[in-house]
Design a protein around this motif. Sequence first.
Motif, PDB file in Angstrom:
ATOM      1  N   SER A 197      -5.867 -24.023   0.027  1.00 39.38           N
ATOM      2  CA  SER A 197      -5.240 -24.318  -1.269  1.00 39.38           C
ATOM      3  C   SER A 197      -6.280 -24.789  -2.278  1.00 39.38           C
ATOM      4  O   SER A 197      -6.290 -24.363  -3.436  1.00 39.38           O
ATOM      5  N   GLY A 198      -7.172 -25.648  -1.838  1.00 39.53           N
ATOM      6  CA  GLY A 198      -8.199 -26.162  -2.740  1.00 39.53           C
ATOM      7  C   GLY A 198      -9.159 -25.086  -3.202  1.00 39.53           C
ATOM      8  O   GLY A 198      -9.576 -25.061  -4.363  1.00 39.53           O
ATOM      9  N   LYS A 207       1.090 -27.465   0.732  1.00 40.91           N
ATOM     10  CA  LYS A 207      -0.354 -27.413   0.499  1.00 40.91           C
ATOM     11  C   LYS A 207      -1.108 -28.335   1.448  1.00 40.91           C
ATOM     12  O   LYS A 207      -2.258 -28.079   1.793  1.00 40.91           O
ATOM     13  N   SER A 242      -7.453 -22.805  -5.801  1.00 43.06           N
ATOM     14  CA  SER A 242      -7.210 -23.569  -7.020  1.00 43.06           C
ATOM     15  C   SER A 242      -8.488 -23.703  -7.843  1.00 43.06           C
ATOM     16  O   SER A 242      -8.480 -23.516  -9.065  1.00 43.06           O
ATOM     17  N   ARG A 243      -9.606 -23.989  -7.168  1.00 44.82           N
ATOM     18  CA  ARG A 243     -10.883 -24.105  -7.877  1.00 44.82           C
ATOM     19  C   ARG A 243     -11.331 -22.780  -8.435  1.00 44.82           C
ATOM     20  O   ARG A 243     -11.880 -22.699  -9.545  1.00 44.82           O
ATOM     21  N   GLU A 274      -1.795 -18.003 -14.434  1.00 44.04           N
ATOM     22  CA  GLU A 274      -0.773 -17.865 -13.388  1.00 44.04           C
ATOM     23  C   GLU A 274      -0.576 -16.415 -13.008  1.00 44.04           C
ATOM     24  O   GLU A 274      -0.686 -15.513 -13.826  1.00 44.04           O
ATOM     25  N   LYS A 334      -9.370 -20.323  -9.417  1.00 39.19           N
ATOM     26  CA  LYS A 334      -8.504 -20.004 -10.551  1.00 39.19           C
ATOM     27  C   LYS A 334      -8.983 -20.728 -11.804  1.00 39.19           C
ATOM     28  O   LYS A 334      -9.062 -20.144 -12.895  1.00 39.19           O
ATOM     29  N   ASP A 335      -9.362 -21.997 -11.640  1.00 37.95           N
ATOM     30  CA  ASP A 335      -9.837 -22.762 -12.784  1.00 37.95           C
ATOM     31  C   ASP A 335     -11.197 -22.270 -13.258  1.00 37.95           C
ATOM     32  O   ASP A 335     -11.458 -22.185 -14.466  1.00 37.95           O
TER      33      ASP A 335
END
Length: 377
Positions: A363-364, A356, A367-368, A377, A370-371
């Motif tokens: 990657s960041g 990462k 990830s943001r 997942e 997804k949240d």
Amino acid sequence: MAKADFYETLGVGNRADDKELKSAYRKMAMKYHPDKNPGDAAAEAKFKECNEAYETLKDPQKRAAYDRYGHAAFEQGGMGGGSPFGGASAGGFSDIFEDIFGEMMGGGRRQSAGGRARGADLRYNLEISLEEAFTGKTASIRVPTNKTCDTCSGSGAKPGSSPTTCSTCSGSGRVRASQGFFSVERTCPACNGRGEVISDPCPDCSGQGRVNEERTLSVNIPAGIEDGTRIRLSGEGEAGFRGGPTGDLYIFISVRPHEFFQRDGADLYCKVPISMTTASLGGQFDVGTLDGSNTRVKVPEGTQPGRQFRLKGKGMPVMRHSAMGDLYIQIAVETPQNLSKRQRELLQEFEEISAKENSPQSSGFFSRMKDFFDLGE
């Protein structure tokens, strides 16, 4: 008997602008004009009051004096006597009336004596390169125009003869005619407002006082000139009619698009594509500049697309100054194409062992996302 207030005479307030004053005067003048009220002394007196009021209030200096001192500002010797602002003469009233009603009655501005009207201004479009805009240059241009006739020296009359005074208007270029209750002044139809007629015209210019000619001129293009700049060459336009003053020549500059540089004022921008490996591992490349030199640009490891490198003083000169703009190198990272089997395998292997930390933005971002959307997942 005390004079009436000028603003009350015209029926306007003391804050009225020029347009309101003009409209009010026009309305009053039409109402009280002597031709519309024959034999009415009161109407004639009112008409004179309106003229005097408008003559004063339409002039900024006279109006300022009147607003401060009232009628006393003009009482030193009467209007036009010892007063520094002067008064309205009969000619002044004529000018006012022509100014107000001239357009409505088909009138216009008087021509100069002898019809010596100023020559037309000319336009010339000149295209130059960015390199020429950088260094400046002296350009030679050919301009088709009119010049003063050498045979008659611009008079329009055959050598040995001269124009004669128009008998219809006695040289004034204007004639008067009655139209309703107005006495209207028009351009003389016999001489077209010139006040002179030519009975024996010059054979070379046919009485125009000017002839066609193509001239070669030198134009100084200063260093740093920008697209759309206008250069004025005074007196290089068309010759005036029958010896009138010459017009001006305006040179409109357009700068051709450059293959590598885009310009913004004194700054230049150059988009440079580099390989993915150069962006990742770092490297360097040379950039040519308009001053004829090469400048080496060092690319640090991990350079991202869109990053800019500033080369100070490598832009355009600022016109008529010693300052220089900057050159900005904009990085575009090129994605590899037409990969061989081995290259593909190496990239896939690189992807598998990448962490990462190698692509923190990618990657960041995911990830943001997804949240935020609770994608799981």
